[in-house]
Motif scaffolding. Sequence first.
Motif, short mmCIF file in Angstrom:
data_model
loop_
_atom_site.label_atom_id
_atom_site.label_comp_id
_atom_site.label_asym_id
_atom_site.label_seq_id
_atom_site.Cartn_x
_atom_site.Cartn_y
_atom_site.Cartn_z
N PRO A 191 9.39 6.70 -9.54
CA PRO A 191 7.96 6.84 -9.76
C PRO A 191 7.05 6.02 -9.22
CG PRO A 191 9.34 7.60 -11.60
CD PRO A 191 10.15 6.74 -10.56
N GLY A 192 7.43 4.71 -9.55
CA GLY A 192 6.22 3.70 -9.10
C GLY A 192 6.21 3.46 -7.53
N LEU A 193 7.33 3.78 -6.97
CA LEU A 193 7.40 3.74 -5.25
C LEU A 193 6.76 5.01 -4.79
CD1 LEU A 193 8.42 2.56 -2.88
CD2 LEU A 193 10.48 4.15 -2.98
N LEU A 194 6.81 6.34 -5.50
CA LEU A 194 5.83 7.27 -5.05
C LEU A 194 4.62 7.20 -5.37
CD1 LEU A 194 8.34 10.27 -6.18
CD2 LEU A 194 8.13 9.12 -3.85
N LEU A 195 4.24 6.38 -6.44
CA LEU A 195 2.75 6.29 -6.63
C LEU A 195 2.19 5.33 -5.73
CD1 LEU A 195 0.36 6.40 -8.58
CD2 LEU A 195 1.34 4.47 -9.93
N TRP A 196 2.79 4.19 -5.25
CA TRP A 196 2.41 3.27 -4.32
C TRP A 196 2.28 3.84 -2.82
CZ3 TRP A 196 -0.16 -1.14 -5.03
CH2 TRP A 196 0.20 -1.86 -6.22
N LEU A 197 3.38 4.60 -2.62
CA LEU A 197 3.26 5.25 -1.33
C LEU A 197 2.37 6.25 -1.04
CD1 LEU A 197 7.23 5.85 -0.37
CD2 LEU A 197 5.43 4.11 0.59
N GLY A 198 2.08 6.99 -2.28
CA GLY A 198 1.02 7.91 -2.22
C GLY A 198 -0.32 7.43 -1.91
N ALA A 199 -0.67 6.26 -2.61
CA ALA A 199 -1.93 5.60 -2.62
C ALA A 199 -1.78 4.86 -1.11
CB ALA A 199 -2.14 4.14 -3.57
#
Length: 550
Positions: free
Chosen positions: A128-136
């Motif tokens: 979840p954190g990785l997807l959050l960073w990639l999305g940002a």
Amino acid sequence: MAGDAYDFTPGAQVPVAGGAGQTAATQALASAAYRDGPVDELLKANSDWATSEVKKPRISLFEPNLGEAFARAVQTRMLGSGRKPLIQSFGLEPQVIVEHCLAANRIRRERDARLTLITVLCGLLFLPGLLLWLGAFQLRRSLAGAQDKRAGAMGTLLMVVLGGLVVLFLVKMPFGGLLGLYLRAMVVVPAIGGLLAKTVCERTAKDLRERWTGLLEGGGVPARIPEAVPRTPGENAAEQLRQNLERISAEQRSNVVFYAGPKGILGMGTRWGSWQLAEELHPAEPGKDIAPFRSWDIVRAVHDRLQLLERTPVNTGGLTPPQVEHWVVVPVGEGAGAVSRPGGTDAAFRISGAQLQEICDKQHFGSGDRHYLGVQFVLWDGQLVITLLVNVTVLHKTLRIEVTGHALGPTHSVFNAKPKSRTKTFRKGLKFWETWTRTLPVVEPREVVRLAARAPLTWYPPLLEYWGGKLVLPEPFGLRHAWADKPWRHRFMADDALRAATPVLRVVHEATLKVLKDHGVDTERFESRAGNLSGAIQDPTPRQADVYNA
């Protein structure tokens, strides 16, 4: 099979050992495999003979840079199974360029393996954190890359706001216990992984740039491709790669070329000049017949004289040793998407012997391939290719000797650009009128994110190309003419191309007149016509000889 007829056996470390006079152009194109920067830069190098395209990405985070797109496209086109025939790259060593593409892809695969491991340890476990960073980062990349500058500023502001929310979330965590620790780690660990990934990317980028610079400076940068060396009899993949590399060199030596209308002979450039000697054949002595001869007899005599072009009665300067070759020219359409060699794509790379003589003697009119005797000069370290072709035809009583000039200029300046360091200039605090410059890391943060996001997908390139786009090479493809410039913009190159035509034309006429005299032909009209052409060629100017204006 190529391996049955040709045996080069490349070693684990294949050095750049370019042939005489062909190293600069070869190394300039080979350096593209190690480059960074946007892939759209390659579009500036499109020539009149071929046009490459860039397939736009569906997700910009997965788009390749220039070196990744170039190396992948060239490797696939030159070594792929069932590939179409290649156009010869005069003035280049295409096998060396392909080997550097393989070496560059190997370096990147090793980097991607490390990035994938970092992604699994620091990202997959905290997805979840990785997807959050990639999305940002993807949102920031999309907004900052927009044409509207306010959208870019809005993206920067949005990143600042998101960063503030993340800090607030970490400080005022609404959950406790293991869930709270995991949520904090979910935000922090991907960031730590980003720092590790930055170190890996920085080290690889420096290695690639050193190779890029070394090639342009003429250094002996080796292309290490151990995967092309079979170590045991059962390594079929390595043996197949070795044979495919041999096939490139074998196809490069083919004497079959293709005429594509106004585009000229592919790989040689457009025809810029044409001089024709055409007169009737009459016996030298009335009442006697001309001794029988064939077109091949004249061609053979011209061939022998052209090989002595570098000799001069004056010990000053002179021509470089020419490359004299019998060419078979196959007509194709101007917009042809592919070519096919006589005998198929895998069989006959060269036409010689009785078949070559038959084409020379019989195929003068109507459909079919044509024979040309060519003399080629590769100058300026491979950056200039001058080709003069001689065609001999006999129709009824008319003998026609035609000499045409072709010139292919240097590789585009895009391939000669060296890597530039990233710098940033600051003003001093008190002495605000003074500035100082700091060198930034080679890889910027958004580039690290792009490489880390692409790394897991590099193991299946078709999927990566689907999402990230790719470089589409022009067809019919040849490394040299695809990115060649015209020589007329360079004064000395233009002078060399124009000057070479005069001695070649005169040698052709001398050899032809000698054969005619030996066979009892009246050469008075031929000599008069040859004298007129010899005077007219002293002031040659490049023309579009392949464009026929109705």
